[in-house]
Write an enzyme that holds these catalytic residues in place. Structure first.
Site, PDB file in Angstrom:
ATOM      1  N   ASP A 170      30.736  33.410  38.040  1.00 45.04           N
ATOM      2  CA  ASP A 170      31.089  33.374  36.616  1.00 45.04           C
ATOM      3  C   ASP A 170      32.392  34.140  36.382  1.00 45.04           C
ATOM      4  O   ASP A 170      32.508  35.288  36.788  1.00 45.04           O
ATOM      5  CB  ASP A 170      29.947  33.985  35.794  1.00 45.04           C
ATOM      6  CG  ASP A 170      30.077  33.686  34.311  1.00 45.04           C
ATOM      7  OD1 ASP A 170      31.069  33.048  33.896  1.00 45.04           O
ATOM      8  OD2 ASP A 170      29.185  34.109  33.552  1.00 45.04           O
TER       9      ASP A 170
ATOM     10  N   HIS B  45      29.037  22.242  31.268  1.00 49.05           N
ATOM     11  CA  HIS B  45      29.393  23.452  30.515  1.00 49.05           C
ATOM     12  C   HIS B  45      30.899  23.696  30.542  1.00 49.05           C
ATOM     13  O   HIS B  45      31.512  23.970  29.521  1.00 49.05           O
ATOM     14  CB  HIS B  45      28.645  24.649  31.107  1.00 49.05           C
ATOM     15  CG  HIS B  45      29.045  25.963  30.510  1.00 49.05           C
ATOM     16  ND1 HIS B  45      28.897  26.245  29.168  1.00 49.05           N
ATOM     17  CD2 HIS B  45      29.620  27.069  31.061  1.00 49.05           C
ATOM     18  CE1 HIS B  45      29.356  27.471  28.927  1.00 49.05           C
ATOM     19  NE2 HIS B  45      29.796  27.992  30.056  1.00 49.05           N
TER      20      HIS B  45
HETATM   21  C1  HEM Z   1      24.157  31.496  29.211  1.00 43.72           C
HETATM   22  C2  HEM Z   1      25.384  31.869  29.033  1.00 43.72           C
HETATM   23  C3  HEM Z   1      26.524  31.410  29.898  1.00 43.72           C
HETATM   24  C4  HEM Z   1      26.588  31.330  31.248  1.00 43.72           C
HETATM   25  C5  HEM Z   1      25.516  31.670  32.267  1.00 43.72           C
HETATM   26  C6  HEM Z   1      27.910  30.803  31.570  1.00 43.72           C
HETATM   27  C7  HEM Z   1      28.356  30.551  32.861  1.00 43.72           C
HETATM   28  C8  HEM Z   1      29.562  29.945  33.171  1.00 43.72           C
HETATM   29  C9  HEM Z   1      29.973  29.547  34.495  1.00 43.72           C
HETATM   30  C10 HEM Z   1      29.141  29.736  35.747  1.00 43.72           C
HETATM   31  C11 HEM Z   1      31.206  29.009  34.400  1.00 43.72           C
HETATM   32  C12 HEM Z   1      32.057  28.405  35.539  1.00 43.72           C
HETATM   33  C13 HEM Z   1      32.901  29.410  36.233  1.00 43.72           C
HETATM   34  C14 HEM Z   1      33.996  29.976  35.376  1.00 43.72           C
HETATM   35  O1  HEM Z   1      34.995  29.301  35.118  1.00 43.72           O
HETATM   36  O2  HEM Z   1      33.842  31.094  34.939  1.00 43.72           O
HETATM   37  C15 HEM Z   1      31.596  29.080  33.012  1.00 43.72           C
HETATM   38  C16 HEM Z   1      32.791  28.645  32.506  1.00 43.72           C
HETATM   39  C17 HEM Z   1      33.195  28.839  31.202  1.00 43.72           C
HETATM   40  N1  HEM Z   1      32.419  29.291  30.154  1.00 43.72           N
HETATM   41 FE1  HEM Z   1      30.487  29.874  30.272  1.00 43.72          FE
HETATM   42  N2  HEM Z   1      28.610  30.620  30.409  1.00 43.72           N
HETATM   43  C18 HEM Z   1      27.805  30.969  29.364  1.00 43.72           C
HETATM   44  C19 HEM Z   1      28.108  30.899  28.021  1.00 43.72           C
HETATM   45  C20 HEM Z   1      29.352  30.582  27.522  1.00 43.72           C
HETATM   46  C21 HEM Z   1      29.713  30.609  26.126  1.00 43.72           C
HETATM   47  C22 HEM Z   1      28.773  30.948  24.975  1.00 43.72           C
HETATM   48  C23 HEM Z   1      31.044  30.277  26.059  1.00 43.72           C
HETATM   49  C24 HEM Z   1      31.965  30.160  24.867  1.00 43.72           C
HETATM   50  C25 HEM Z   1      31.593  30.195  23.616  1.00 43.72           C
HETATM   51  C26 HEM Z   1      31.509  30.030  27.424  1.00 43.72           C
HETATM   52  C27 HEM Z   1      32.795  29.703  27.773  1.00 43.72           C
HETATM   53  C28 HEM Z   1      33.197  29.343  29.031  1.00 43.72           C
HETATM   54  C29 HEM Z   1      34.558  28.930  29.351  1.00 43.72           C
HETATM   55  C30 HEM Z   1      35.750  28.891  28.412  1.00 43.72           C
HETATM   56  C31 HEM Z   1      34.557  28.592  30.721  1.00 43.72           C
HETATM   57  C32 HEM Z   1      35.742  28.090  31.550  1.00 43.72           C
HETATM   58  C33 HEM Z   1      35.906  26.600  31.364  1.00 43.72           C
HETATM   59  C34 HEM Z   1      37.070  26.082  32.192  1.00 43.72           C
HETATM   60  O3  HEM Z   1      38.186  26.144  31.699  1.00 43.72           O
HETATM   61  O4  HEM Z   1      36.822  25.657  33.335  1.00 43.72           O
HETATM   62  N3  HEM Z   1      30.453  30.225  28.282  1.00 43.72           N
HETATM   63  N4  HEM Z   1      30.569  29.651  32.275  1.00 43.72           N
END
Ligand code: HEM
Ligand SMILES: *[C@@H]1O[C@H](CO)[C@@H](O)[C@H](O)[C@H]1NC(C)=O
Ligand SMILES: *[C@@H]1O[C@H](CO)[C@@H](O)[C@H](O)[C@H]1NC(C)=O
Ligand SMILES: *[C@@H]1O[C@H](CO)[C@@H](O)[C@H](O)[C@H]1NC(C)=O
Length: 316
Positions: free
Chosen positions: A147, A225
């Protein structure tokens, strides 16, 4: 440019998230002004005991108390966290006037910072939530995925995270500050583990073992996601945010969670991500992470520049 609080530091081994409501009396407000404005000093006093531990603390102030605590112009976008009610899950809006985001390479340094803050805040605040997060293996969340990969790095961080002169016109005091959004999520790991790795990867949008991006689904189909959380403007430019999420939990009580924290120069970008995740894009096809994750808090803050933060102590 006004120096920001240490919003741009990366992930550490340990982090503590404290959210408080402020007791609405003159004495409490005066006490809170004194404490928040001295956070850079308190941090300095503790961090000197092991400079390699990289102790930092960012203070965020919520919409409800902004005018009584600061007397600074309101950041143009600041308002309480708006609830987003989806078909499967709701992004709840919960009370929060003050946020302290404490980071360090040593758990005890976070502890010491928290101890001194709590001592000084005394009866002026009521605790809404405290969460202590830890680095899990190679920076994985408890769903097992790395993450933070798509976070901006280097010079792009400040560009994504810090309000600049050009955003704000006359509201010069917001320059150097950041919007901060937090949400505490609990995971249903039993249900998550019933999925195959391939199914999990499709939900996240990256491979699990080696963290490689998977191609976006076709328009109109269920999106991953990472795709739902990608915000582009009319000209196709991506609006990045900085996420400093931390796992937390306790196997013996069956608690497994992710503390989500995002810094952004533009609050609307985070809110748009939230809508795409909870309502779905296209509407109805919500983020499948939410079938296994429940948001139990949601609060929005503004972390003013260092100079503005220190000036709060001079208010009478
Ligand atoms: C249960 C809660 C969440 C988990 C476990 C989670 C986990 C992850 C994971 C594993 C990734 C892919 C790796 C990375 O690029 O960091 C990711 C990407 C991302 N997450 Fe989450 N996330 C969560 C909630 C959220 C929320 C609430 C938001 C925004 C409101 C968010 C925004 C993003 C963004 C902007 C990316 C990068 C997208 C990209 O440009 O590739 N995440 N998240
Ligand atoms: C930091 O330490 C100095 C020197 O011991 C002390 O005078 C000061 O009050 C401390 N500041 C805070 C905010 O605790
Ligand atoms: C502390 O922060 C500096 C600068 O960001 C970094 O180079 C260093 O590796 C960090 N120290 C540790 C122990 O992580
Ligand atoms: C400046 O701040 C005021 C509130 O103090 C707000 O009403 C206004 O929209 C802000 N202006 C800009 C250009 O952000």
């Amino acid at each position: 440019m006004s120096r920001s609080q240490p919003v741009d530091r990366g992930l550490t081994k340990s982090a503590t998230f404290l959210v408080f409501s402020v007791v609405p009396t003159d004495d409490s407000i005066r006490a809170v002004r004194g404490v928040v404005s001295s956070v850079p000093d308190i941090t300095k006093n503790i961090s000197i005991r092991d400079l390699d531990a990289n102790l930092t603390c960012v203070v965020g102030i919520g919409s409800r108390v902004w005018d009584s605590i600061t007397k600074l112009p309101r950041p143009a976008e600041l308002h309480p966290f708006p609830e987003v009610r989806g078909a499967k899950q709701t992004a709840v809006s919960t009370p929060g006037d003050l946020l302290f985001h404490i980071r360090a390479e040593r758990r005890d340094m976070c502890f010491e910072m928290e101890r001194q803050l709590i001592d000084k805040l005394g009866d002026a605040v009521r605790l809404e939530d405290h969460t202590t997060g830890f680095r899990y293996l190679d920076a994985r969340d408890l769903l097992g995925f790395v993450d933070g990969t798509a976070n901006p790095v280097g010079g792009d961080v400040v560009d994504a995270v810090v309000v600049s002169e050009s955003d704000n016109g006359i509201n010069a005091t917001s320059v150097g500050g950041s919007y901060v959004v937090v949400q505490k999520y609990l995971h249903d790991l039993k249900a998550w583990k019933m999925l195959s790795t391939k199914q999990q990867e499709a939900i996240i949008g990256r491979t699990k073992l080696d963290n490689i991006e998977i191609d976006d689904a076709e328009d109109g189909q269920q999106q991953a996601h990472k795709t739902l959380a990608t915000i582009k403007d009319a000209s196709g430019g991506e609006h990045a945010i900085l996420r400093d999420n931390m796992p937390f939990g306790s196997p013996s009580t069956g608690e497994y969670g992710t503390y989500f924290i995002a810094y952004s120069r533009r609050l609307w970008v985070v809110e748009k991500m939230m809508e795409r995740m909870f309502l779905g894009h296209p509407p109805g096809l919500h983020d499948r992470i939410l079938d296994f994750s429940t948001a139990i808090t949601g609060s929005t803050f503004f972390a003013p520049s260092l100079k503005s933060l220190e000036a709060i102590g001079d208010e009478k």
